[in-house]
Design a protein around this motif. Structure first.
Motif, mmCIF file in Angstrom:
data_model
loop_
_atom_site.group_PDB
_atom_site.id
_atom_site.type_symbol
_atom_site.label_atom_id
_atom_site.label_comp_id
_atom_site.label_asym_id
_atom_site.label_seq_id
_atom_site.Cartn_x
_atom_site.Cartn_y
_atom_site.Cartn_z
ATOM 1 N N TYR A 80 4.860 -5.779 -25.300
ATOM 2 C CA TYR A 80 3.684 -5.498 -23.922
ATOM 3 C C TYR A 80 3.498 -7.125 -24.020
ATOM 4 C CZ TYR A 80 0.132 -5.407 -27.525
ATOM 5 O OH TYR A 80 -0.851 -5.581 -28.660
ATOM 6 N N ARG A 81 2.851 -7.414 -22.721
ATOM 7 C CA ARG A 81 2.312 -8.851 -22.493
ATOM 8 C C ARG A 81 1.132 -8.389 -21.751
ATOM 9 N NH1 ARG A 81 6.410 -13.273 -19.763
ATOM 10 N NH2 ARG A 81 6.290 -13.942 -21.917
ATOM 11 N N ILE A 82 -0.070 -9.207 -21.657
ATOM 12 C CA ILE A 82 -1.023 -9.191 -20.882
ATOM 13 C C ILE A 82 -1.039 -10.532 -19.961
ATOM 14 C CG2 ILE A 82 -3.600 -9.390 -20.856
ATOM 15 C CD1 ILE A 82 -3.564 -7.758 -23.237
ATOM 16 N N ASP A 83 -0.919 -10.335 -18.616
ATOM 17 C CA ASP A 83 -0.653 -11.456 -17.793
ATOM 18 C C ASP A 83 0.465 -12.192 -18.203
ATOM 19 O OD1 ASP A 83 -3.133 -10.620 -16.436
ATOM 20 O OD2 ASP A 83 -4.486 -11.919 -17.560
ATOM 21 N N SER A 84 0.241 -13.590 -18.255
ATOM 22 C CA SER A 84 1.504 -14.565 -18.778
ATOM 23 C C SER A 84 1.228 -14.835 -20.090
ATOM 24 C CB SER A 84 1.575 -15.400 -17.946
ATOM 25 O OG SER A 84 0.698 -16.389 -17.800
ATOM 26 N N GLY A 85 0.545 -14.100 -21.123
ATOM 27 C CA GLY A 85 0.336 -14.437 -22.419
ATOM 28 C C GLY A 85 1.514 -14.019 -23.185
ATOM 29 N N GLU A 86 1.402 -14.365 -24.453
ATOM 30 C CA GLU A 86 2.223 -14.162 -25.454
ATOM 31 C C GLU A 86 2.988 -12.954 -25.596
ATOM 32 O OE1 GLU A 86 2.630 -13.792 -30.435
ATOM 33 O OE2 GLU A 86 0.710 -14.623 -29.437
ATOM 34 N N ARG A 87 4.277 -12.697 -25.623
ATOM 35 C CA ARG A 87 5.037 -11.245 -25.581
ATOM 36 C C ARG A 87 4.655 -10.818 -27.075
ATOM 37 N NH1 ARG A 87 10.743 -13.021 -24.059
ATOM 38 N NH2 ARG A 87 11.105 -10.792 -24.672
ATOM 39 N N ILE A 88 4.286 -9.414 -27.127
ATOM 40 C CA ILE A 88 4.034 -8.857 -28.432
ATOM 41 C C ILE A 88 4.916 -7.679 -28.729
ATOM 42 C CG2 ILE A 88 2.319 -7.505 -29.821
ATOM 43 C CD1 ILE A 88 0.147 -8.992 -28.242
ATOM 44 N N PHE A 89 5.644 -7.886 -29.791
ATOM 45 C CA PHE A 89 6.640 -6.771 -30.165
ATOM 46 C C PHE A 89 6.041 -5.985 -31.127
ATOM 47 C CE2 PHE A 89 8.700 -10.514 -28.330
ATOM 48 C CZ PHE A 89 9.535 -10.145 -27.632
ATOM 49 N N GLY A 90 6.786 -4.663 -31.172
ATOM 50 C CA GLY A 90 6.317 -3.725 -32.336
ATOM 51 C C GLY A 90 7.444 -2.577 -32.058
ATOM 52 N N THR A 91 7.050 -1.754 -33.107
ATOM 53 C CA THR A 91 7.747 -0.248 -33.260
ATOM 54 C C THR A 91 6.766 0.759 -32.948
ATOM 55 O OG1 THR A 91 9.704 -1.486 -34.423
ATOM 56 C CG2 THR A 91 9.476 0.790 -34.525
ATOM 57 N N ALA A 92 6.824 1.757 -32.288
ATOM 58 C CA ALA A 92 6.051 2.827 -32.165
ATOM 59 C C ALA A 92 6.991 3.827 -32.688
ATOM 60 C CB ALA A 92 5.738 3.252 -30.603
ATOM 61 N N ARG A 93 6.294 5.318 -32.993
ATOM 62 C CA ARG A 93 6.730 6.340 -33.320
ATOM 63 C C ARG A 93 6.936 7.132 -32.186
ATOM 64 N NH1 ARG A 93 9.899 5.425 -37.754
ATOM 65 N NH2 ARG A 93 8.650 4.450 -39.526
ATOM 66 N N GLY A 94 8.071 8.029 -31.893
ATOM 67 C CA GLY A 94 7.914 8.920 -30.822
ATOM 68 C C GLY A 94 7.802 10.350 -31.644
ATOM 69 N N TYR A 95 7.145 11.347 -30.687
ATOM 70 C CA TYR A 95 6.812 12.780 -30.804
ATOM 71 C C TYR A 95 6.762 13.343 -29.428
ATOM 72 C CZ TYR A 95 4.882 10.305 -35.278
ATOM 73 O OH TYR A 95 4.632 9.610 -36.319
#
Length: 177
Positions: A97-112
């Motif tokens: 995700y990214r807010i406006d043109s800010g830093e891209r933030i990466f992660g791993t979610a869990r699906g349910y």
């Protein structure tokens, strides 16, 4: 499993009255732009503070993005819901995700089932909430599958995140474990 707050909440209820709720019930505590804040009790009877916003995917199906704090936790829980999702439990779902043109933030979610979720540690919560407060939009994408990007307005997010932070402080002061 944590309780799911129905998205059709009605009425206004201050945090202290949340103790009168039954597990799985919730009450709207404020509306700020596109964000709706709420209190509830989880199915395990823990107090919950949260906020959510919704968007539509290109086919018109609604999706929701929730930020929740469960009493006794040391993190925020971020949840994204879509009714048509059928995600096998514990599926790893990479996201960005990214807010406006800010830093891209990466992660791993869990699906349910119909949701994916990830955690934001309480020690970084203030900075994380601050990002939301001063942005205009959030763009969320998932690294696998065919889900179109989710783009949320952050209109009203400053007031919503301030209210969420106050609720978290109240819960932390009154709920231990």
């Amino acid at each position: 499993m944590r309780g799911f707050l129905a998205l059709c909440l009605i009425g206004m209820l201050p945090l202290p009255a949340a103790a009168q709720l039954q597990p799985g019930q919730g009450q709207v505590t404020g509306r700020y732009g596109v964000w709706t804040n709420f209190t509830s009790l989880s199915v395990a009877s823990r107090p919950v503070c949260g906020t959510f916003a919704m968007d539509r995917d290109p086919s018109g199906e609604m999706r929701s993005f929730s930020i929740k704090f469960y009493g006794g936790d040391t993190h925020l829980t971020i949840q994204v819901f879509k009714n048509s999702w059928r995600i096998p439990g514990e599926t790893e779902v990479p996201f960005e995700y990214r807010i406006d043109s800010g830093e891209r933030i990466f992660g791993t979610a869990r699906g349910y089932g119909d949701k994916v979720e990830w955690l934001v540690d309480i020690t970084t919560m203030q900075e994380w909430l601050r990002m939301f407060m001063f942005g205009n939009s959030l763009r969320l994408t998932f690294g696998n599958g065919n889900e179109p990007p989710m783009v949320l307005s952050l209109s009203g997010s400053a007031a919503s995140m301030s209210a969420l932070a106050r609720c978290v402080q109240q819960v932390r002061a009154t709920h231990r474990g």
